[in-house]
Write an enzyme that holds these catalytic residues in place. Structure first.
Site, PDB file in Angstrom:
ATOM      1  N   THR A 116       0.823  -1.211   0.000  1.00  0.00           N
ATOM      2  CA  THR A 116       0.000   0.000   0.000  1.00  0.00           C
ATOM      3  C   THR A 116       0.856   1.260   0.000  1.00  0.00           C
ATOM      4  OG1 THR A 116      -1.742  -1.150   1.216  1.00  0.00           O
ATOM      5  CG2 THR A 116      -1.803   1.258   1.240  1.00  0.00           C
ATOM      6  N   CYS A 384      -5.437  -9.028   3.704  1.00  0.00           N
ATOM      7  CA  CYS A 384      -4.791  -8.802   2.399  1.00  0.00           C
ATOM      8  C   CYS A 384      -3.377  -8.256   2.554  1.00  0.00           C
ATOM      9  CB  CYS A 384      -5.626  -7.860   1.530  1.00  0.00           C
ATOM     10  SG  CYS A 384      -6.818  -8.721   0.482  1.00  0.00           S
ATOM     11  N   PHE A 385      -2.911  -8.061   3.799  1.00  0.00           N
ATOM     12  CA  PHE A 385      -1.510  -7.766   4.089  1.00  0.00           C
ATOM     13  C   PHE A 385      -1.020  -6.473   3.446  1.00  0.00           C
ATOM     14  CE2 PHE A 385      -2.471 -12.187   3.076  1.00  0.00           C
ATOM     15  CZ  PHE A 385      -2.585 -12.679   4.365  1.00  0.00           C
ATOM     16  N   CYS A 386      -1.906  -5.485   3.379  1.00  0.00           N
ATOM     17  CA  CYS A 386      -1.570  -4.191   2.774  1.00  0.00           C
ATOM     18  C   CYS A 386      -1.053  -4.367   1.349  1.00  0.00           C
ATOM     19  CB  CYS A 386      -0.548  -3.433   3.618  1.00  0.00           C
ATOM     20  SG  CYS A 386      -1.150  -2.944   5.240  1.00  0.00           S
ATOM     21  N   ASN A 387      -1.635  -5.318   0.626  1.00  0.00           N
ATOM     22  CA  ASN A 387      -1.231  -5.564  -0.755  1.00  0.00           C
ATOM     23  C   ASN A 387      -2.468  -5.977  -1.553  1.00  0.00           C
ATOM     24  OD1 ASN A 387      -0.135  -6.431  -3.220  1.00  0.00           O
ATOM     25  ND2 ASN A 387       1.730  -7.200  -2.238  1.00  0.00           N
TER      26      ASN A 387
END
Length: 839
Positions: A116, A384-387
């Site tokens: 992100t 979503c793991f900042c992705n």
């Protein structure tokens, strides 16, 4: 090494090293010894202690460059608060040429499989009138085309960003792209100009060596906690000295100016690139800690190459077993999201991303998997793991799906894991240098124990024992010997059994088409409710309130109703020395603290075994000396005040840790759930006590009985119905003829009181705690999950309007409950930012 250096994680299987490394005890000791033996002053001063600080910081800069196999001749280290701050600095200072000038304009291109913080750079470039272009991984692989010769002389600067390692899947993208793009051999997009490369190395450098002498990216942002675990809040931007003079800066802070005038627009920056961009005093003690981080890492592991081999060996083994687990019907237990077959550490990092499936191939929500893992003291990462880009690519989530999920209430970082039966995210495990073979086995045993029954005889788990290694000093990892780089797992053909050979099945794993069937229909806002017809009457069987959040229940036969729910329900909570709310998740013994309310004497009496009773006044009068502070309960901020040292000492003695009792202040209430209800006026001022989600939680005895039958078949000793009821920590227990019919209710009336159903209660691990002993039983949550399918819902949340009359209504055992049914009997979960439980 774990016993001596990682005391804090004994009994815990930590598998979120991609989120943060764990710091060893020896690092803290070396750092604190350094602080005891030296005086470090502000590096901007000129005294002896300040000179020591300045020189030490410069030494650490050299050590960082040495770690990445480069020198100060080629790179400058700019300290930042982390990788994100470094990325922001690049976006603000890169020499962009905006649209609308005589020169060709710049482009910011980034790989869609980016964090992100990288994608967020486009917010700054847009404000500068510079276009951003997302590039899919497949597109860059096909982009090998040089520009025409007449366009190769254009000097317009463009920036391409990509991760050395995906923080989502662990895929390692080719470092050769750096030179290919800078030389013009590969063009991310066909446009004249000169390309610079930003290599996001935050995930990569936590477990792999990076040689900047060979792979000379222009910008390399990193966060040190990803490598060492400590210190946090400190990162760096490594800038190639060839582009450093081109960077532009508008703001200037303390320490960055060679000279400036306060009365005129005159400013001359310092010549040093690092000093020019490090606004204000750097976090000098944290920087000094880095020196000890490098020393300890080298001493414990022998270097990054050995860490790379060790962590990959664990990931390879775990992937091999996990990818071949099958149910009795042959269906896979997990769906792994990967671009590689985990055969080469140069293209795959120690990250495994997956979703758990049921026997029918349906995805189990990641929140449920996380809750189950927590019961086994296994720490994973979900979401979503900042992705978002990688999440969309691997889970086949379209842009329209993202918009629909948002409308359904799902936002980044919450626990809404399924929308219309499709996953919104996944589960990620990742290994670090302190991870062990036992960690991998513990995780695999957890998956097998929770997903495969004893009847599933064909469990393809190879009988692997811990590899033999030579003895090494206590302060070294077993993979620190040159000829024993890592515990390479030897699995014979016979031991592999039914596991198919990886070599035979080489090739990229293809994501199956996601199941499109919706398991939960949206409730129409205009649906016409219908009254329940016929059948036996529904009555209140039990009433509980919980004066102190997460402590024992107080059972009553009748009780006044206030504007926040049952009077005095969850008006108090126990907090630790940092003011953070304590629950049974962290401290199961809270269930042994027994509060009761005496309305006549206007006191709350608190009792516990081995302790003298203590009382707290009910009058909400904190007094002039009480400090009003702000606390947080889930996503709600509430005003609270301390109930004094006497009760704090009592609780600290019983629980064996420093804590105190606080109470919600009556001057400011937590307002939430502004929702129109049928038959009631707009609920715009409904307030909550210290509950997580709603004013009331209701469960049904018939539902408990059905669940009891399912659980009893899985337990050695059957649970009593009363014990099960207590585990679910409801306020209202009703006796209805049919199990789970409460999930069909839209509203209920009890006497003059009307309640709106706001959604089901998604259960957490607190139901695994015996409320009489404080002991945990993992089987309870697992049984609930098995009985209810892919969700762990049990009970419904209720809200009622503020009382319009000055007379207090009363709920009584035996009162009749009159429900109103929904036309669509599916109930949507409430919008939430994290998993809710009945606390």
């Amino acid at each position: 090494i774990e016993n001596r250096n990682f005391i804090c994680i004994l009994g815990i299987t930590y598998l979120d090293h991609a989120g943060s490394a764990l710091f060893p005890e020896s690092l803290l000791k070396a750092f604190t010894d350094d602080l005891r033996n030296n005086v470090y002053g502000n590096p901007h001063s000129q005294n002896i202690s300040s000179k020591l600080t300045y020189d030490t910081i410069e030494h650490v800069r050299y050590r960082i460059l040495q770690h990445f196999h480069t020198t100060a001749e080629d790179y400058t280290v700019i300290f930042t608060s982390g990788c994100t701050a470094a990325l922001k600095l690049i976006a603000e200072s890169f020499p962009w040429i905006p649209e609308g000038t005589k020169q060709p304009s710049s482009r910011f291109c980034y790989l869609t499989d980016s964090h992100t913080s990288v994608v967020g750079m486009r917010g700054i470039t847009a404000s500068m009138n510079v276009l951003s272009v997302p590039i899919k991984p497949k597109e860059i692989l096909l982009a090998e085309s040089r520009l025409p010769a007449e366009e190769q002389n254009c000097t317009t600067p463009h920036l391409f960003s990509y991760p050395a390692q995906s923080n989502f899947s662990g895929t390692k993208y080719p470092l050769s792209w750096i030179q290919d793009i800078k030389s013009g051999k590969v063009c991310p997009i066909k446009i004249p100009g000169k390309w610079f490369v930003l290599l996001d190395a935050a995930s990569y450098v936590s477990s792999s060596p990076l040689d900047l002498g060979v792979h000379q990216a222009d910008f390399i942002p990193i966060s040190f906690y990803k490598i060492f675990g400590f210190p946090t809040g400190l990162g760096a931007l490594l800038v190639n000295n060839r582009i450093a003079p081109l960077l532009r800066k508008t703001y200037f802070g303390g320490g960055t100016a060679a000279a400036y005038l306060a009365g005129e627009d005159f400013y001359l920056p310092r010549k040093s690139i690092a000093e020019r961009f490090e606004d204000g005093t750097v976090s000098f003690l944290d920087i000094i800690a880095l020196k000890h981080g490098f020393d300890v890492l080298e001493k414990l592991t022998g270097g990054m190459e050995k860490i790379k081999q060790h962590t990959f060996a664990l990931a390879h083994y775990t992937y091999t077993v996990l990818s071949n687990l099958k149910y009795a019907n042959g269906a896979p237990v997990v769906r792994i999201y990967s671009d590689t077959d985990f055969s080469n550490p140069d293209v795959q990092g120690p990250i495994i991303n997956f979703n758990v499936l049921d026997e029918n191939g349906e995805v189990l929500g990641f929140s449920q998997v996380d809750s189950m893992a927590s019961l086994h003291n296994i720490h994973v990462r979900t979401g979503c793991f900042c992705n978002t880009g990688a999440c969309q690519m691997h889970l086949d989530i379209s842009n329209e799906d993202i918009q629909r999920n948002l409308q359904a209430g799902h936002v980044c970082g919450d626990n809404i894991d399924l929308v219309d039966g499709r996953p919104t995210g996944s589960v990620r495990i990742s290994f670090g240098y302190m991870s062990s073979f036992e960690d991998a086995q513990t995780f695999l045993n957890f998956i097998i124990a929770t997903r495969l029954s004893k009847s599933d005889t064909e469990i393809p788990l190879p009988m692997v024992t811990k590899p033999m290694t030579e003895s090494v000093p206590d302060d070294h990892l077993s993979f620190n010997n040159a000829d024993k780089l890592s515990p390479v797992l030897q699995i014979s053909d016979r031991e592999l059994g039914n596991i198919s050979s990886e070599a035979e099945t080489a090739g990229r794993w293809q994501l199956p088409e996601p199941e499109a069937e919706s398991i939960r229909a949206a409730v129409s806002e205009t649906a016409v409710p219908t009254c329940r017809k016929g059948g036996k009457p529904i009555t209140i069987a039990k009433i509980y309130l919980y004066p102190i959040k997460s402590c024992s229940a107080f059972e009553v036969t009748e009780w006044p109703v206030g504007n926040q729910g049952l009077l005095y329900d969850r008006n108090w909570m126990v907090v630790n020395q940092n003011g953070v709310c304590m629950t049974q998740k962290q401290e199961p013994r809270l269930c042994l603290v027994n509060p009761s309310i005496d309305l006549k004497q206007k006191i709350m009496v608190i009792q516990a075994e081995g302790m003298d009773p203590i009382s707290v006044p009910l009058d909400d009068n904190p007094g002039k000396e009480a400090v009003i502070c702000e606390s947080k309960v889930c996503s709600h901020r509430v005003k609270t005040y301390d109930c004094g040292e006497r009760v704090a000492g009592w609780l600290s003695t019983f629980l064996g840790r420093p804590c105190c009792l606080i109470r919600q202040s009556s001057d400011v209430k937590s307002k939430t759930h502004q929702k129109n209800t049928k038959g009631l006026s707009s609920a715009t001022n409904i307030s909550l006590s210290l509950v997580n989600e709603a004013q009331y939680l209701l469960i049904n005895v018939a539902s408990i009985l059905q669940l009891k039958e399912h659980i009893s078949a899985r337990l050695k000793e059957p649970l009593e119905i009363e014990e099960l009821i207590q585990r679910f920590r409801a306020n209202i227990v009703v006796s209805a003829p049919e199990s789970f019919e409460e999930e069909e209710w839209a509203e209920i009336s009890i006497g003059a009181l009307q309640f709106q159903v706001v959604g089901p209660c998604s259960r957490c691990q607190i139901i695994c705690i015996d409320q009489q002993s404080g002991e945990r039983n993992k089987e309870i949550l697992q049984s609930l999950s098995a009985a209810r399918g892919r969700k762990t819902n049990f009970g419904i949340y209720l809200m009622n309007q503020p009382l319009l009359s000055s007379f207090s209504d009363v709920l009584s055992v035996g009162s009749q409950v009159l429900p109103v049914l929904k036309e669509n009997t599916e109930i949507q979960p409430p919008i939430s930012s994290e998993e809710k439980c009945s606390g």
